[in-house]
Design an enzyme around this catalytic site. Structure first.
Site, PDB file in Angstrom:
ATOM      1  N   LYS A 128       0.852  -1.283  -0.036  1.00 36.02           N
ATOM      2  CA  LYS A 128      -0.174  -0.029  -0.039  1.00 36.02           C
ATOM      3  C   LYS A 128       0.839   1.355  -0.035  1.00 36.02           C
ATOM      4  CE  LYS A 128      -4.202  -1.810   2.039  1.00 36.02           C
ATOM      5  NZ  LYS A 128      -5.307  -1.645   2.965  1.00 36.02           N
ATOM      6  N   GLY A 160      -8.548   3.131  17.908  1.00 35.20           N
ATOM      7  CA  GLY A 160      -7.688   2.234  16.882  1.00 35.20           C
ATOM      8  C   GLY A 160      -6.844   3.503  16.038  1.00 35.20           C
TER       9      GLY A 160
HETATM   10  P1  NDP Z   1      -3.089  -2.326  11.994  1.00 30.11           P
HETATM   11  O1  NDP Z   1      -2.235  -3.593  12.491  1.00 30.11           O
HETATM   12  O2  NDP Z   1      -2.627  -1.262  11.213  1.00 30.11           O
HETATM   13  O3  NDP Z   1      -3.774  -1.547  13.553  1.00 30.11           O
HETATM   14  C1  NDP Z   1      -4.355  -2.450  14.373  1.00 30.11           C
HETATM   15  C2  NDP Z   1      -5.107  -1.377  15.548  1.00 30.11           C
HETATM   16  O4  NDP Z   1      -5.794  -2.171  16.585  1.00 30.11           O
HETATM   17  C3  NDP Z   1      -4.177  -0.482  16.330  1.00 30.11           C
HETATM   18  O5  NDP Z   1      -4.366   0.830  16.345  1.00 30.11           O
HETATM   19  C4  NDP Z   1      -3.857  -1.288  17.427  1.00 30.11           C
HETATM   20  O6  NDP Z   1      -3.486  -0.581  18.562  1.00 30.11           O
HETATM   21  C5  NDP Z   1      -5.163  -1.812  17.677  1.00 30.11           C
HETATM   22  N1  NDP Z   1      -5.288  -3.061  18.609  1.00 30.11           N
HETATM   23  C6  NDP Z   1      -4.981  -4.313  18.549  1.00 30.11           C
HETATM   24  N2  NDP Z   1      -5.308  -4.766  19.332  1.00 30.11           N
HETATM   25  C7  NDP Z   1      -5.808  -4.328  20.416  1.00 30.11           C
HETATM   26  C8  NDP Z   1      -6.127  -4.775  21.574  1.00 30.11           C
HETATM   27  N3  NDP Z   1      -5.952  -5.638  22.386  1.00 30.11           N
HETATM   28  N4  NDP Z   1      -6.506  -3.415  22.574  1.00 30.11           N
HETATM   29  C9  NDP Z   1      -6.606  -2.404  21.855  1.00 30.11           C
HETATM   30  N5  NDP Z   1      -6.179  -2.127  20.636  1.00 30.11           N
HETATM   31  C10 NDP Z   1      -5.705  -2.908  19.821  1.00 30.11           C
HETATM   32  O7  NDP Z   1      -4.376  -2.825  11.381  1.00 30.11           O
HETATM   33  P2  NDP Z   1      -5.254  -2.127  10.340  1.00 30.11           P
HETATM   34  O8  NDP Z   1      -5.551  -0.886  10.720  1.00 30.11           O
HETATM   35  O9  NDP Z   1      -4.898  -2.417   8.949  1.00 30.11           O
HETATM   36  O10 NDP Z   1      -6.792  -3.135  10.458  1.00 30.11           O
HETATM   37  C11 NDP Z   1      -7.360  -3.028  11.430  1.00 30.11           C
HETATM   38  C12 NDP Z   1      -8.890  -3.982  11.144  1.00 30.11           C
HETATM   39  O11 NDP Z   1      -9.553  -3.245  10.400  1.00 30.11           O
HETATM   40  C13 NDP Z   1      -8.450  -5.214  10.706  1.00 30.11           C
HETATM   41  O12 NDP Z   1      -8.901  -6.239  11.606  1.00 30.11           O
HETATM   42  C14 NDP Z   1      -9.355  -5.389   9.476  1.00 30.11           C
HETATM   43  O13 NDP Z   1     -10.101  -6.580   9.360  1.00 30.11           O
HETATM   44  C15 NDP Z   1     -10.001  -4.175   9.325  1.00 30.11           C
HETATM   45  N6  NDP Z   1     -10.069  -3.329   8.010  1.00 30.11           N
HETATM   46  C16 NDP Z   1     -11.378  -3.657   7.566  1.00 30.11           C
HETATM   47  C17 NDP Z   1     -11.790  -3.254   6.259  1.00 30.11           C
HETATM   48  C18 NDP Z   1     -12.961  -3.210   5.757  1.00 30.11           C
HETATM   49  O14 NDP Z   1     -13.055  -2.957   4.504  1.00 30.11           O
HETATM   50  N7  NDP Z   1     -13.814  -3.352   6.559  1.00 30.11           N
HETATM   51  C19 NDP Z   1     -10.349  -2.313   5.699  1.00 30.11           C
HETATM   52  C20 NDP Z   1      -9.093  -2.531   6.368  1.00 30.11           C
HETATM   53  C21 NDP Z   1      -9.252  -2.979   7.640  1.00 30.11           C
HETATM   54  P3  NDP Z   1      -2.028  -0.285  19.076  1.00 30.11           P
HETATM   55  O15 NDP Z   1      -1.499   0.914  17.976  1.00 30.11           O
HETATM   56  O16 NDP Z   1      -2.143   0.198  20.377  1.00 30.11           O
HETATM   57  O17 NDP Z   1      -1.344  -1.668  18.631  1.00 30.11           O
END
Ligand code: NDP
Length: 282
Positions: free
Chosen positions: A71, A130
């Site tokens: 990306k 997030g």
């Molecule tokens: P990233 O890995 O870039 O980000 C993950 C985020 O989730 C971070 O902010 C992380 O926090 C947070 N997180 C993970 N575990 C926990 C927890 N236990 N408690 C609190 N916060 C948590 O992933 P993406 O942003 O790429 O994707 C996130 C989700 O979005 C995916 O699951 C995906 O399925 C969904 N998505 C959906 C799309 C759609 O079209 N519906 C398109 C793209 C994504 P920290 O920074 O503190 O680690």
């Protein structure tokens, strides 16, 4: 009637590519609208990305999606970027405009389109859970769509502050970072609550964001980015509190709708695409 055996080509470059269901919903839309187009999942390794983009150019592809891990890297191979893709710093949809390949980001646009069926973001106060790639795209598009203020709630401070700063610096909206060390109480003035964390995604379907569910009010709209399962535990809890909800499948489907509009100029039927995904029983 003369035959036309030269099908316009679109597709996706990713690695791994085999689990990406987008092909099923895009080709369902092509069939439904009588478009003799193709969408192909292509497994492209990071070191082959430049060759893949040059190949798509050479073969006259109309456009393609880029997923993990391309990306950001794909930007170096493009001729220009749309406004939000430039701000977000990532591209997931490439569109041929004349001889140019232009990068767009439909992650957040798909979300806003799905949300807008329930609530107009203009002037609204938003809690965004997030600060990863999806949250960044959602934050920028919500701000460009007219949201007034965003509270970015994230465990990792650097990522959270970066997204808040991006909104403050590059969009007309304001944003603040809020640490996520204890259960987060949703401020009473909030209009829209968005889960853009990965919490609740299959197979971890019981995981829910650590918020005080008693602070969800029936006037709030709760949206989840998690596409699978569409009815997450968060959305179930929001329903119980009387909130209107928007699911992550809507975000995914509307990304497809927007991508196909970019490539073909046609507004396709979102329902047909949603059904195609649901039929996969992922
Ligand atoms: P990233 O890995 O870039 O980000 C993950 C985020 O989730 C971070 O902010 C992380 O926090 C947070 N997180 C993970 N575990 C926990 C927890 N236990 N408690 C609190 N916060 C948590 O992933 P993406 O942003 O790429 O994707 C996130 C989700 O979005 C995916 O699951 C995906 O399925 C969904 N998505 C959906 C799309 C759609 O079209 N519906 C398109 C793209 C994504 P920290 O920074 O503190 O680690």
């Amino acid at each position: 009637m003369p035959h036309d055996f030269l099908q316009p080509l679109t597709g996706s470059f990713a690695m791994p590519a085999g689990e990406n269901p987008t092909v099923a919903m895009v080709e369902a839309a092509y069939r439904h609208h009588g478009l003799n187009w193709r969408y192909m999942n292509c497994e492209v390794a990071p070191e082959a990305l430049g060759d893949a983009v040059r190949g798509a150019r050479a073969m006259g592809w109309k456009g393609f999606n880029c997923s993990i891990p391309h990306k950001v890297a794909v930007i170096a191979h493009l001729d220009g970027l749309g406004e939000s893709a430039q701000i977000i710093g990532a591209v997931n949809t490439i569109v041929r405009r004349g001889e140019q390949l232009i990068g767009e980001n439909t992650d957040g646009k798909g979300f806003v389109k799905a949300l807008s069926e329930v609530i107009n973001p203009t002037g609204k106060r938003v809690v965004l859970l997030g600060a990863g790639g999806a949250a960044r795209a959602v934050a920028v598009e919500m701000a460009l769509a007219g949201a007034a203020h965003l509270v970015i709630v994230n465990r990792n401070r650097v990522r959270g502050e970066t997204v808040a700063q991006l909104v403050n610096d590059k969009t007309p909206a304001s944003a603040e970072y809020h640490p996520w060390e204890i259960t987060f109480a949703i401020p009473e003035t909030t209009d829209i609550v968005i889960n853009a964390t990965s919490l609740g995604l299959y197979p971890h379907v019981d995981a829910t964001p650590d918020i005080d569910y008693a602070t969800l009010r029936p006037t709030m709209v709760v949206a989840d980015g998690i596409p699978n399962p569409p009815l997450t535990k968060l959305l179930q809890a929001a329903h119980q509190r009387g909130c209107q909800t928007v699911d992550g499948l809507g975000m995914l489907v509307n990304q497809g709708v927007i991508g196909i509009k970019y490539w073909t100029g046609i507004d396709v039927d979102a329902h047909v695409m949603r059904q195609a995904l649901l039929a996969l029983e992922l």
